[in-house]
Design an enzyme around this catalytic site. Structure first.
Site, PDB file in Angstrom:
ATOM      1  N   ASP A   1      38.114  37.918  37.225  1.00  0.00           N
ATOM      2  CA  ASP A   1      38.015  39.338  37.590  1.00  0.00           C
ATOM      3  C   ASP A   1      39.196  39.803  38.437  1.00  0.00           C
ATOM      4  OD1 ASP A   1      35.319  39.605  36.415  1.00  0.00           O
ATOM      5  OD2 ASP A   1      34.673  38.402  38.114  1.00  0.00           O
TER       6      ASP A   1
ATOM      7  N   HIS B   1      36.908  42.008  30.350  1.00  0.00           N
ATOM      8  CA  HIS B   1      38.047  42.696  30.935  1.00  0.00           C
ATOM      9  C   HIS B   1      38.046  44.153  30.492  1.00  0.00           C
ATOM     10  CE1 HIS B   1      39.340  40.390  27.357  1.00  0.00           C
ATOM     11  NE2 HIS B   1      40.025  41.455  27.037  1.00  0.00           N
TER      12      HIS B   1
ATOM     13  N   GLN C   1      38.851  34.034  32.747  1.00  0.00           N
ATOM     14  CA  GLN C   1      38.358  33.492  34.020  1.00  0.00           C
ATOM     15  C   GLN C   1      39.522  33.258  35.000  1.00  0.00           C
ATOM     16  OE1 GLN C   1      37.056  31.483  31.116  1.00  0.00           O
ATOM     17  NE2 GLN C   1      35.371  32.889  30.928  1.00  0.00           N
TER      18      GLN C   1
ATOM     19  N   THR D   1      28.215  40.862  33.344  1.00  0.00           N
ATOM     20  CA  THR D   1      26.856  40.737  33.878  1.00  0.00           C
ATOM     21  C   THR D   1      26.367  41.970  34.623  1.00  0.00           C
ATOM     22  OG1 THR D   1      27.647  39.814  35.972  1.00  0.00           O
ATOM     23  CG2 THR D   1      27.213  38.261  34.185  1.00  0.00           C
TER      24      THR D   1
ATOM     25  N   GLY E   1      46.245  50.859  41.577  1.00  0.00           N
ATOM     26  CA  GLY E   1      45.144  51.622  41.010  1.00  0.00           C
ATOM     27  C   GLY E   1      44.825  51.125  39.614  1.00  0.00           C
TER      28      GLY E   1
END
EC number: 6.3.4.4
Length: 427
Positions: free
Chosen positions: A13, A41, A223, A300, A414
């Site tokens: 992430d 993603h 990951q 999730t 951003g």
């Protein structure tokens, strides 16, 4: 010949998809080499936001190839849903290529993942329950079904029947539950395979042809290094190797083909699921980071755990993946904090250590040693160079680079593409 590997340096992430998409503009081929649809993603393209799980970021460039390599585990039904969703929004997927050697995720893998987590109770790993781990287990046991097998009706039927017999006994003995039946799986998944057949090929040959033609190849990691089954916080890891070195295995190319490795990190740290997290925050600063950074999992929807930047983690990732360049994302999220902290080392039983422990008990006793820097209140979202950043923000990034001994080549202020800033040419 030029190739770049994009890897996450933390627990996933980190914004790899955005950086991959940014670099993909100049690439000819974009390839995934590990993981499955447990990886999520978010991509902004043409003013629209897309959430991908299996499909490579390069899918949006119809003149470029988007490759799912042999190291990826593929859920055919999930992949078709993703492709159909893209098609419905006007995105062509004709440029997709899927390895005929990739392993297939089937319903019994998903059920096994779910039941294993239930069985572990308080010791659960915190998987996404997508069947990733069980699929890799079957691969190692040499009972996995590959995409090439899925496309051959007779082969698929035989292998599936054999596996159902084996899994049935395993499910009953280990969980006291039934395994999905042959009838529940065969027709649906064979049909899914037939729909995907147009994309299936020997992707290692596709990549080799690209190298021979002196094309630019971008490898998209999933990951992060700290979730790597060998180099991460074992056993709270994924079931594959997200490190850059796995490109050679999961992509099917030789190590001499890799030119650069871009390590992607956030200006802080986040993690989904259970496992060690030395710099985790539980205070107002943590709340600020989670809410401003919209720290909720793509796959999730779970709130991510957040903490201060950990240079011990990044140094470990640098070594494990051979990182040549650093991309730091989400600098804007820290705006407004009075102070920002960087973990420079750990204290373990009264001693200072600078290397990440392998022993879980040692890791749980580690206390982070922080260096505190002044924060900033100025808006950074329009900054296009390091010189335009507020002095405190620039010093913060420079200190990260110093502590980790990796130069910064990209920084992001951003979520939008035009807020990603390239400091030097990487191709």
């Amino acid at each position: 010949m030029s190739s770049i590997v994009v890897v996450g340096t933390q627990w996933g992430d980190e914004g790899k998809g955005k950086i991959t998409d940014f670099l993909a503009e100049q690439a000819d081929v974009i390839a995934r080499f590990s993981g499955g649809n447990n990886a999520g993603h978010t991509i902004k393209f043409g003013g629209e936001t897309y959430k991908l799980h299996l499909v490579p970021s390069g899918i949006f460039y119809k003149e470029k190839l988007a490759v799912i390599g042999n190291g990826v585990v593929v859920d055919p039904v999930a992949l078709l849903k993703e492709l159909d969703a893209l098609n419905e929004r006007g995105i062509s997927t004709d440029n997709l290529r899927i390895s005929n050697r990739a392993q297939v995720i089937l319903p019994y893998h998903i059920k096994q993942d779910e039941y294993e987590e239930e069985r572990r109770g308080d010791n659960k790993i915190g998987t996404t329950k997508k069947g990733i781990g069980p699929a890799y287990v079957d691969k190692a046991q040499r009972i996995g079904i590959r995409v090439a097998d899925l496309l051959d009706k007779e082969t698929f039927e035989k292998l599936l029947k054999d596996n159902i017999e084996y899994k049935g006994a395993y499910f009953e003995g280990m969980f006291g539950k039934a395994c999905p039946t042959f009838e529940e799986i065969f027709e649906t998944y064979y049909a899914a395979g037939q729909r995907l057949a147009q994309f299936v090929t020997d992707t290692a040959k596709v990549l080799d042809d690209a190298f021979v033609a002196d094309e630019k190849v971008l490898f998209e990691g999933a990951q992060g290094v700290m979730l790597d089954i060998d180099h991460g916080t074992y056993p709270f890891v994924t079931s594959s190797n997200p490190v850059a070195g796995n490109v050679t295995v999961g992509g099917g190319v030789g190590p001499t083909f890799v030119s650069k490795v871009i390590g992607v990190c956030k200006a802080y740290t986040s993690r989904v699921g259970d496992g060690p997290f030395p710099t985790e925050l539980f205070d107002e600063d943590g709340h600020h980071i989670r809410e401003v950074g919209r720290e909720y999992g793509t796959t999730t929807g779970r709130p991510r755990r957040v903490g201060w930047f950990d240079s011990v983690v990044l140094r470990h990732s640098r070594r494990a993946s051979g990182i040549t360049d650093l991309s730091i994302n989400s600098i804007d999220v820290l705006t407004g904090l009075k102070e920002v902290k960087i973990c420079t080392a750990y204290e373990l039983d009264g001693k200072e250590i600078t290397e990440y422990p392998a022993n879980l008990k040692d890791l749980q006793r580690c206390k982070p040693i922080f260096e505190t820097l002044p924060g900033w209140t100025e808006d950074v979202t329009g900054c296009r160079s390091l010189e335009e950043l507020p002095n405190n923000a620039r010093r913060y990034l420079e200190r990260i680079s110093e502590l980790c001994d990796v130069k910064i080549s990209i920084f992001s202020v951003g979520p939008d593409r035009n807020q990603t800033n390239l400091l030097k040419s990487l191709w």
